[in-house]
Design a protein around this motif. Structure first.
Motif, PDB file in Angstrom:
ATOM      1  N   TYR A  96       3.138   9.276   3.789  1.00 23.89           N
ATOM      2  CA  TYR A  96       3.542  10.802   3.112  1.00 23.89           C
ATOM      3  C   TYR A  96       4.619  11.187   3.543  1.00 23.89           C
ATOM      4  O   TYR A  96       5.226  12.100   3.093  1.00 23.89           O
ATOM      5  CB  TYR A  96       1.994  11.525   3.729  1.00 23.89           C
ATOM      6  N   ALA A  97       5.258  10.689   4.615  1.00 21.36           N
ATOM      7  CA  ALA A  97       6.411  11.412   5.227  1.00 21.36           C
ATOM      8  C   ALA A  97       7.704  11.457   4.212  1.00 21.36           C
ATOM      9  O   ALA A  97       8.373  12.387   3.969  1.00 21.36           O
ATOM     10  CB  ALA A  97       7.002  10.983   6.559  1.00 21.36           C
ATOM     11  N   VAL A  98       8.075  10.370   3.450  1.00 19.05           N
ATOM     12  CA  VAL A  98       9.160  10.421   2.534  1.00 19.05           C
ATOM     13  C   VAL A  98       8.852  10.848   1.196  1.00 19.05           C
ATOM     14  O   VAL A  98       9.796  11.380   0.563  1.00 19.05           O
ATOM     15  CB  VAL A  98       9.220   8.794   2.136  1.00 19.05           C
ATOM     16  N   ALA A 105      -7.120   8.173  11.146  1.00 22.70           N
ATOM     17  CA  ALA A 105      -7.712   7.849   9.915  1.00 22.70           C
ATOM     18  C   ALA A 105      -7.084   6.628   9.272  1.00 22.70           C
ATOM     19  O   ALA A 105      -7.441   6.189   7.787  1.00 22.70           O
ATOM     20  CB  ALA A 105      -8.061   9.089   8.834  1.00 22.70           C
ATOM     21  N   GLY A 106      -6.139   6.043  10.141  1.00 27.62           N
ATOM     22  CA  GLY A 106      -5.098   4.999   9.260  1.00 27.62           C
ATOM     23  C   GLY A 106      -4.243   5.513   8.131  1.00 27.62           C
ATOM     24  O   GLY A 106      -3.555   4.711   7.614  1.00 27.62           O
ATOM     25  N   LEU A 107      -4.086   6.984   8.072  1.00 28.50           N
ATOM     26  CA  LEU A 107      -2.925   7.203   7.096  1.00 28.50           C
ATOM     27  C   LEU A 107      -1.925   7.703   7.869  1.00 28.50           C
ATOM     28  O   LEU A 107      -1.696   8.961   8.305  1.00 28.50           O
ATOM     29  CB  LEU A 107      -3.658   8.323   6.320  1.00 28.50           C
ATOM     30  N   THR A 108      -1.066   6.756   8.419  1.00 26.12           N
ATOM     31  CA  THR A 108       0.306   6.975   8.926  1.00 26.12           C
ATOM     32  C   THR A 108       1.520   7.540   8.083  1.00 26.12           C
ATOM     33  O   THR A 108       1.394   7.773   7.024  1.00 26.12           O
ATOM     34  CB  THR A 108       0.496   5.636   9.516  1.00 26.12           C
ATOM     35  N   PRO A 162       0.756  -1.282   0.131  1.00 21.01           N
ATOM     36  CA  PRO A 162      -0.141   0.001   0.007  1.00 21.01           C
ATOM     37  C   PRO A 162       0.920   1.097   0.031  1.00 21.01           C
ATOM     38  O   PRO A 162       0.527   2.242  -0.900  1.00 21.01           O
ATOM     39  CB  PRO A 162      -0.745  -0.169   1.233  1.00 21.01           C
ATOM     40  N   ALA A 163       1.890   1.330   1.018  1.00 25.91           N
ATOM     41  CA  ALA A 163       2.419   2.805   1.090  1.00 25.91           C
ATOM     42  C   ALA A 163       3.239   2.982  -0.233  1.00 25.91           C
ATOM     43  O   ALA A 163       3.095   4.278  -0.759  1.00 25.91           O
ATOM     44  CB  ALA A 163       3.058   2.841   2.324  1.00 25.91           C
TER      45      ALA A 163
END
Length: 263
Positions: free
Chosen positions: A258-260, A251-254, A223-224
């Motif tokens: 997005y951090a990378v 919301a499950g969006l860890t 997924p990520a």
């Protein structure tokens, strides 16, 4: 029995804002009582029907909203938010009508509920604007909000990656500060509306993340990394901090997503 696709198309082709919000709520009621077949056999329009007002402008032509606590500035902010919620009705309905037969029933349950929420949010904001002596359509609005739908019309995975997991997630980042500004200006009525929208949007982002992960699992994708690839290829903007990490996590969006790739 009318199909889900036919009913969704009818909502998308309704131009009047108040008729559209009523149509979205009626769609939700019809689905809940089993009056629609989960069959997405109609062609969704490339562009939904929208009213003649508000005038839609490119982002670089939008008037700057004045900072400070003036009523005029608060009206401009509420109008911008009402437009986002109005377009969000179509985004949710199009997601269902275009891709609903590629998922289990729970997907349709979730996104029909999102469409009904967006219709309710729009009604609350327009009612607040009228209390302040304005209304939806009185000011120009952002023309680019449908671009993400057009760019992902061919791929449900891309649509989920961009619309709920980027655009709606951005709302989680910025809404708490907006609520605080309204409260500091003594506008508790508007702050309460935005608090309600914020709470609902966590659930919307969660629905996007859950069904994105479900489809990745079906396709054998991680997924990520898949999300990162889709955002880099399908989203024209940049992911900019600060992020509301706690709301995104709820919301499950860890940060794994997005951090990378945040700029």
């Amino acid at each position: 029995m009318q199909s889900l696709g036919e009913a969704a198309r009818a909502v998308l082709l309704t131009a009047d804002p108040h008729d559209k919000r009523r149509a979205a709520r009626a769609l939700a009621r019809s689905w809940r009582r089993g009056a629609l077949a989960q069959r997405c056999d109609g062609t969704m329009p490339d562009q939904p029907a929208w009213p003649a007002e508000p005038a839609l402008l490119p982002p670089n032509q939008m008037p700057r909203r004045r900072k400070g606590g003036s009523e005029r500035g608060r009206i401009a902010m509420l109008h911008a938010l009402a437009h986002i919620e109005f377009v969000a009705i179509d985004l949710a309905v199009d997601l269902v009508g275009r891709f609903g037969d590629r998922f289990p029933r729970g997907f349709v349950d979730d996104w029909i509920a999102v469409a009904a929420d967006e219709a309710m949010h729009f009604a609350l904001l327009d009612r607040r604007l009228r209390t302040l002596g304005s209304h939806y359509g009185a000011l120009p609005a952002h023309a680019g909000l449908w671009e993400a739908a057009a760019a992902t019309a061919d791929d449900p995975l891309a649509r989920l990656a961009i619309v709920p997991m980027v655009l709606e997630a951005r709302g989680l980042d910025v809404t708490p500060a907006t609520v605080a500004r309204f409260r500091a200006q003594g506008d508790e009525a508007s702050a309460k509306i935005l608090d309600r929208i914020y709470t609902d949007e966590i659930r919307h982002v969660s629905a996007g993340t859950v069904w994105f992960n479900w489809m990745c699992d079906e396709l054998g994708f991680a997924p990520a990394p898949t999300w990162q690839t889709l955002v880099k290829s399908r989203f024209r903007g940049a992911l900019k901090p600060p992020f509301n990490d706690s709301a995104r996590r709820d919301a499950g969006l860890t940060q794994e997503y997005y951090a990378v790739i945040a700029s």
